[in-house]
Each structure stands twice: as C-alpha cells, then as structure tokens.
Design a protein around this motif. Structure first.
Motif, mmCIF file in Angstrom:
data_model
loop_
_atom_site.group_PDB
_atom_site.id
_atom_site.type_symbol
_atom_site.label_atom_id
_atom_site.label_comp_id
_atom_site.label_asym_id
_atom_site.label_seq_id
_atom_site.Cartn_x
_atom_site.Cartn_y
_atom_site.Cartn_z
ATOM 1 N N ARG A 18 0.978 -0.756 0.091
ATOM 2 C CA ARG A 18 0.370 0.324 0.549
ATOM 3 C C ARG A 18 0.869 1.567 -0.035
ATOM 4 N NH1 ARG A 18 -4.314 -2.282 4.751
ATOM 5 N NH2 ARG A 18 -4.270 -3.559 3.561
ATOM 6 N N LYS A 56 10.237 -4.164 5.024
ATOM 7 C CA LYS A 56 10.024 -4.017 6.313
ATOM 8 C C LYS A 56 10.708 -2.056 6.934
ATOM 9 C CE LYS A 56 11.485 -6.851 9.656
ATOM 10 N NZ LYS A 56 10.464 -6.801 10.601
ATOM 11 N N GLN A 63 6.044 2.717 11.372
ATOM 12 C CA GLN A 63 5.196 2.254 13.053
ATOM 13 C C GLN A 63 6.304 3.266 13.589
ATOM 14 O OE1 GLN A 63 6.690 -1.637 13.532
ATOM 15 N NE2 GLN A 63 4.518 -2.106 12.731
ATOM 16 N N LEU A 64 7.616 3.569 13.703
ATOM 17 C CA LEU A 64 8.633 4.328 14.528
ATOM 18 C C LEU A 64 8.629 6.392 13.860
ATOM 19 C CD1 LEU A 64 10.807 1.015 15.207
ATOM 20 C CD2 LEU A 64 8.708 1.605 16.355
ATOM 21 N N LEU A 65 7.952 6.311 13.582
ATOM 22 C CA LEU A 65 8.618 7.385 12.629
ATOM 23 C C LEU A 65 9.477 7.709 12.108
ATOM 24 C CD1 LEU A 65 5.649 8.671 14.991
ATOM 25 C CD2 LEU A 65 5.197 7.812 13.093
ATOM 26 N N MET A 78 20.047 -4.748 11.052
ATOM 27 C CA MET A 78 19.874 -6.032 11.409
ATOM 28 C C MET A 78 20.065 -6.464 10.076
ATOM 29 S SD MET A 78 15.354 -4.087 11.511
ATOM 30 C CE MET A 78 14.566 -5.606 11.227
ATOM 31 N N TYR B 25 4.016 8.076 22.226
ATOM 32 C CA TYR B 25 4.046 6.648 21.199
ATOM 33 C C TYR B 25 4.940 6.515 20.887
ATOM 34 C CZ TYR B 25 3.478 3.655 16.987
ATOM 35 O OH TYR B 25 3.719 3.423 15.881
ATOM 36 N N ARG B 26 6.430 6.854 20.348
ATOM 37 C CA ARG B 26 7.629 7.039 19.940
ATOM 38 C C ARG B 26 8.440 6.548 20.798
ATOM 39 N NH1 ARG B 26 10.580 11.041 15.601
ATOM 40 N NH2 ARG B 26 12.418 9.030 15.755
ATOM 41 N N ALA B 29 6.632 2.576 21.316
ATOM 42 C CA ALA B 29 6.826 2.086 20.176
ATOM 43 C C ALA B 29 8.133 1.548 20.278
ATOM 44 C CB ALA B 29 6.675 2.580 18.699
ATOM 45 N N LEU B 30 9.825 2.097 20.620
ATOM 46 C CA LEU B 30 10.966 2.326 20.377
ATOM 47 C C LEU B 30 11.045 0.675 21.150
ATOM 48 C CD1 LEU B 30 12.826 5.177 19.684
ATOM 49 C CD2 LEU B 30 12.570 2.730 18.561
ATOM 50 N N HIS B 33 8.946 -2.648 19.531
ATOM 51 C CA HIS B 33 9.164 -2.813 18.250
ATOM 52 C C HIS B 33 9.497 -4.405 18.311
ATOM 53 C CE1 HIS B 33 9.562 -3.207 14.589
ATOM 54 N NE2 HIS B 33 8.598 -2.087 14.315
ATOM 55 N N ASP B 35 11.014 -5.860 16.246
ATOM 56 C CA ASP B 35 12.301 -6.119 15.816
ATOM 57 C C ASP B 35 13.262 -6.395 17.000
ATOM 58 O OD1 ASP B 35 11.606 -6.857 13.431
ATOM 59 O OD2 ASP B 35 11.290 -5.055 13.009
ATOM 60 N N PHE B 46 2.973 -4.107 22.334
ATOM 61 C CA PHE B 46 3.140 -2.488 20.647
ATOM 62 C C PHE B 46 2.384 -3.081 19.928
ATOM 63 C CE2 PHE B 46 4.628 -2.090 15.982
ATOM 64 C CZ PHE B 46 5.241 -0.833 16.333
ATOM 65 N N TYR B 53 -2.519 4.963 19.375
ATOM 66 C CA TYR B 53 -1.520 5.922 19.033
ATOM 67 C C TYR B 53 -2.963 5.804 16.669
ATOM 68 C CZ TYR B 53 0.607 8.815 16.222
ATOM 69 O OH TYR B 53 1.500 9.849 15.362
ATOM 70 N N ASN B 97 -8.882 -5.621 7.646
ATOM 71 C CA ASN B 97 -7.896 -6.343 7.466
ATOM 72 C C ASN B 97 -6.538 -5.993 8.207
ATOM 73 O OD1 ASN B 97 -7.453 -9.304 7.302
ATOM 74 N ND2 ASN B 97 -6.787 -9.759 5.549
ATOM 75 N N GLU B 98 -5.685 -4.992 7.466
ATOM 76 C CA GLU B 98 -4.956 -4.360 8.077
ATOM 77 C C GLU B 98 -4.530 -3.733 9.762
ATOM 78 O OE1 GLU B 98 -2.326 -0.248 7.459
ATOM 79 O OE2 GLU B 98 -4.405 0.213 7.173
ATOM 80 N N HIS B 117 -8.540 1.455 1.682
ATOM 81 C CA HIS B 117 -8.726 1.003 0.557
ATOM 82 C C HIS B 117 -9.263 1.484 -0.890
ATOM 83 C CE1 HIS B 117 -6.829 -2.738 1.959
ATOM 84 N NE2 HIS B 117 -7.449 -3.305 2.857
ATOM 85 N N SER B 120 -6.109 3.823 -1.399
ATOM 86 C CA SER B 120 -4.868 2.700 -1.879
ATOM 87 C C SER B 120 -4.990 1.933 -3.485
ATOM 88 C CB SER B 120 -4.057 1.980 -0.991
ATOM 89 O OG SER B 120 -5.551 1.515 -0.892
ATOM 90 N N LYS B 129 -7.474 -5.983 0.146
ATOM 91 C CA LYS B 129 -6.499 -6.827 -0.364
ATOM 92 C C LYS B 129 -6.268 -7.677 1.074
ATOM 93 C CE LYS B 129 -2.147 -7.459 -1.510
ATOM 94 N NZ LYS B 129 -2.122 -9.180 -1.736
ATOM 95 N N ASP B 132 -0.509 -10.491 3.829
ATOM 96 C CA ASP B 132 1.177 -11.564 3.546
ATOM 97 C C ASP B 132 0.798 -11.788 4.952
ATOM 98 O OD1 ASP B 132 0.879 -11.010 1.022
ATOM 99 O OD2 ASP B 132 3.027 -9.040 1.232
ATOM 100 N N TYR B 204 4.827 -16.391 2.024
ATOM 101 C CA TYR B 204 6.353 -16.065 2.227
ATOM 102 C C TYR B 204 6.539 -17.309 3.123
ATOM 103 C CZ TYR B 204 6.261 -11.660 -0.381
ATOM 104 O OH TYR B 204 5.281 -11.083 -1.524
#
Lengths: 105, 314
Positions: A18, A56, A63-65, A78, B25-26, B29-30, B33, B35, B46, B53, B97-98, B117, B120, B129, B132, B204
């Motif tokens: 998107r 990613k 997400q993290l702006l 990463m 939020y930042r 979120a950090l 997150h 990852d 998260f 937010y 779905n998002e 949607h 977009s 959509k 994934d 995937y």
C-alpha cells in the motif's frame, strides 16, 4: 501443486505494501534494497529478500516514525544481525560436532 | 467487549496535545517494537500502543473515542456502545485486515478499512487485500540438490463477524533445487483471503536448512569431519566417504595433518554459481592404550622418531 515465484514486480509490491513507487525509489536511493532487473522505475523487479527489506523499511517508517537515514542504518544493522545469527548457528553446530568427536576420543 | 483506555496505554493524560501523544507513542513503540524488544510481551504491548496511537492521532477518531470513554470508560463488566451511537470515522461493515491484530474494541468502532482501500486502490469501498503471511520451511540438505515437493500445513487468519479465526490450509509446494538457508519463496494468493480471489495475500516461505548428522554448511560448501588413525594419516589411505548423494573414493595422501581439508570438487550444495565443494576435514583419532603390546609399539615409535611438535617454542 502451487506455483512459486522468487521475485516481485514493483507494481505488485506497491499494491501489497500500500505504497506508491516514489517510496520504493526513496528506499532504493538509500541503499536499503536494489532492484534485480528493470531499466526504468516502473519496470523494476526485486528478489524476495529485497522485497522483504523494503516492506520492513516501510513498516519502520510508519510504526516508529523514523526518517529514511535512520531506517537505512537500522536495516543495515538488522541485516548484519541476521548474518551473524546464521554464522553463529553454523559455528555452534560445528563446535558441537567437534566436541562429540573429542568425547568419543 | 472490553473497553480500551488508550490514554493509559500511551501513558498520557486525556488533555495531552498531539505532540505529546506522538512523543509518548514513539517512546513506547521503540521500547516494544517486535524487531528490537527483549520484553516477553513486547509484541502484544506494541499492538496495544499502535492501536492507541491510531485512534488518538486522528482528531475525529479521538473526539469519538472521548465520547465513548465518557459514556462507559470506567465500566468493568464489558463495554457496549451508547444506544443509537454511530461512528462517523469507521465502516465496520467490512473488517479491516490491515488492523487485523487490533482489539475487538478497535475493530468495532474505529476500523476504517474501506477508506484505506478506496484511497490506496481507487476501487470500491468493499474491496480489500488479504494479509501477506510468512512462515519458516525446514528443508533437508539432500532436498536442495534436486528440488523436492513438500506438503505444507498452516493457518490463515480470517475475520468473521468481528472475530479472528484461524482456518487450516494444506498445500503441496515444489521447492526449487539450489535454495539456500534464509532464502524466501513466494506463493501468490496463498495468504489471508481478500474480498476477491485476486486480492488474496501471498504466503512467503523462509527456507531453513535442517542440520545434517554428517555435514556442516559453509556457504555452498559442505564440511565433513573425517577421523583418521595416526597411521592412516602418516602412511596415507584410500577411503570411501559419504556425500549428499552417494559415496566417493578419496585418496588420503601420506603425511596428512589434523585440521587439513581435502577438497572433493562439485560435491557441495547447488547454488547460482554451480555446485559447491565437499571439504573433508581431517581429525587424527588416537586409539586408547588398551594393552601392553600397543604401549610397547608406541614406545618404539617414540624412540625411532625424534619429531618435536613444540620445537619452535623453545
């Protein structure tokens, strides 16, 4: 049997994530991913690893702006981390085999 | 349904301005997150923070949320919308779905998939959509040589009446020869369902090579530990050794050393550049001293051979 693909075209990638093609151009300009083939932007095709890092990067941006410079750095780290984890797993497995051999002795 | 206190989740007061909300939020979120977060519940936190937010950053959604909060925010017995209450920012006739991972509370009042949607994709409001999906696929080294057909069972998230359900799906996939660890394969349209078949998400598969009992992987090369007795290493010997697809004869030259690698060309893993090599890694295996005759023979050898492996240290 399901058909598999090992690459994705830019228009499909944009639709799935998107986003518009300009965002992908930005991601490529910052060296986060490189197109596998295609002369012009609209013809670009990416392998699935590059597509993964593009998605990613966009996630991190949303997400993290974070700005693209920071994202480029984070993605580099990463990728490096993933490589080191894989290397470490291989070395651990070799070390295990080596130790088994020593115990056998 | 449970009411969500988004202000509490973002750790801000209900009078906080957008700048404060964004900052909070930042920070969170950090922290959470997926990852980067080491927290065990990082992913869940998260999602909560992102959900909060998503509502509080939007002036209209925030105003509606404040209204709902005034009405029943303190309720502990479950939350229902005020009678006749209608959102102007959501279209929850279709599930977003998002935001599939967001709470029932969010999905009931703030899901705006239709808007997303439409903008977009430039299509009708009821088109969306599918998500994934990504999963790891264990592959044996042998299977990477010639490719293999693998049966796959997985779960697809599907929304029905604001409820997230996991539907089991089974597929057969032909894995191409030469796949490497960590490589991705895309199965078009096999992810979460979209509003039409052509809008289904993709699946995937991330290839994970299964550790082999004999071989270690190093790029496209394979490493095989090859134990030798001291006399085999000293005098040389012809041995049959295993490869991924059978056996080969290998000449161990006289005077071989521990740690030495003997290359068997083209017997490694298949890759883009062709085939890697098999490297036989020599390890000298000293037999245990079990009888006096063996001990005597080692003694004789020691007398005859004055070699000192530590000579360069003195």
């Amino acid at each position: 049997m399901v058909e598999i693909t090992l690459h994705i075209a830019i228009d499909e990638l944009c639709k799935n994530a998107r986003i518009n093609q300009e965002v992908i151009l930005e991601v490529v300009e910052y060296g986060i991913a490189t197109p596998q083939s295609g002369e012009t932007l609209s013809e670009w095709i990416f392998d699935l690893e590059s597509a993964h890092w593009i998605k990613k990067a966009i996630q991190l941006n949303q997400q993290l702006l974070l700005d693209w410079v920071a994202i480029s750095m984070v993605i580099d780290l990463m990728k490096e981390k993933e490589k080191l984890i894989q290397e470490n797993d291989h070395l651990k497995s070799r070390l295990r085999r080596h130790r088994q051999f020593d115990l056998y002795q | 349904m449970k009411f969500k206190d988004y202000y509490q989740i973002l750790q801000v007061s209900d009078t906080a301005d957008l700048k404060k909300i964004k900052k909070a939020y930042r920070k969170l979120a950090l922290k959470y997150h997926p990852d980067t977060s080491p927290e065990p519940d990082g992913e869940e936190r998260f999602k909560e923070v992102t959900e909060a937010y998503e509502v509080l950053k939007d002036t209209k959604k925030r105003a509606e949320y404040d209204e709902l909060r005034l009405y029943g925010g303190s309720s502990t017995d479950g939350f229902d919308a005020p009678p006749g209450w209608q959102s102007t920012t959501s279209n929850n006739q279709y599930q977003d779905n998002e935001h599939g991972d967001f709470s029932e509370f969010f999905n009931s009042f703030f899901a705006d998939r239709a808007q997303n949607h439409q903008s977009s994709q430039g299509q009708g409001a009821d088109l969306f959509k599918g998500q994934d999906l990504e999963m790891e696929l264990p592959v044996f080294l042998e299977e990477t040589l010639f490719g293999a057909t693998k049966a796959l069972d997985y779960h697809v998230p599907v929304f029905t009446n604001n409820q997230l359900q996991q539907i089991k799906k089974s597929l057969k996939v032909k894995i191409p020869a030469g796949v490497a660890d960590g490589k991705r394969i895309r199965l078009k349209g096999q992810g979460a369902p979209g509003s039409q078949d052509k809008l289904n998400g993709d699946l995937y598969l991330v290839i994970r090579l299964v550790p082999h009992p004999l071989f270690d992987v190093q790029g496209s090369n394979l490493i095989l530990s090859l134990p030798l007795t001291p006399w085999e290493a000293a005098l040389g010997i012809k041995l049959e050794i295993p490869t991924l697809d059978g056996k080969v004869k290998l000449n161990i030259p006289a005077n071989s050393r521990s740690g030495q690698k003997l290359k068997i060309k083209g017997k490694g893993l298949k890759s883009k550049k062709g085939h890697g090599d098999l490297l036989a890694l020599i390890k000298i295996d000293i037999p245990p001293l079990t009888n006096t005759e063996t001990k005597r023979l080692w003694g004789e050898l020691a007398e005859a051979e004055k070699y000192n492996p530590r000579a360069d240290r003195s």
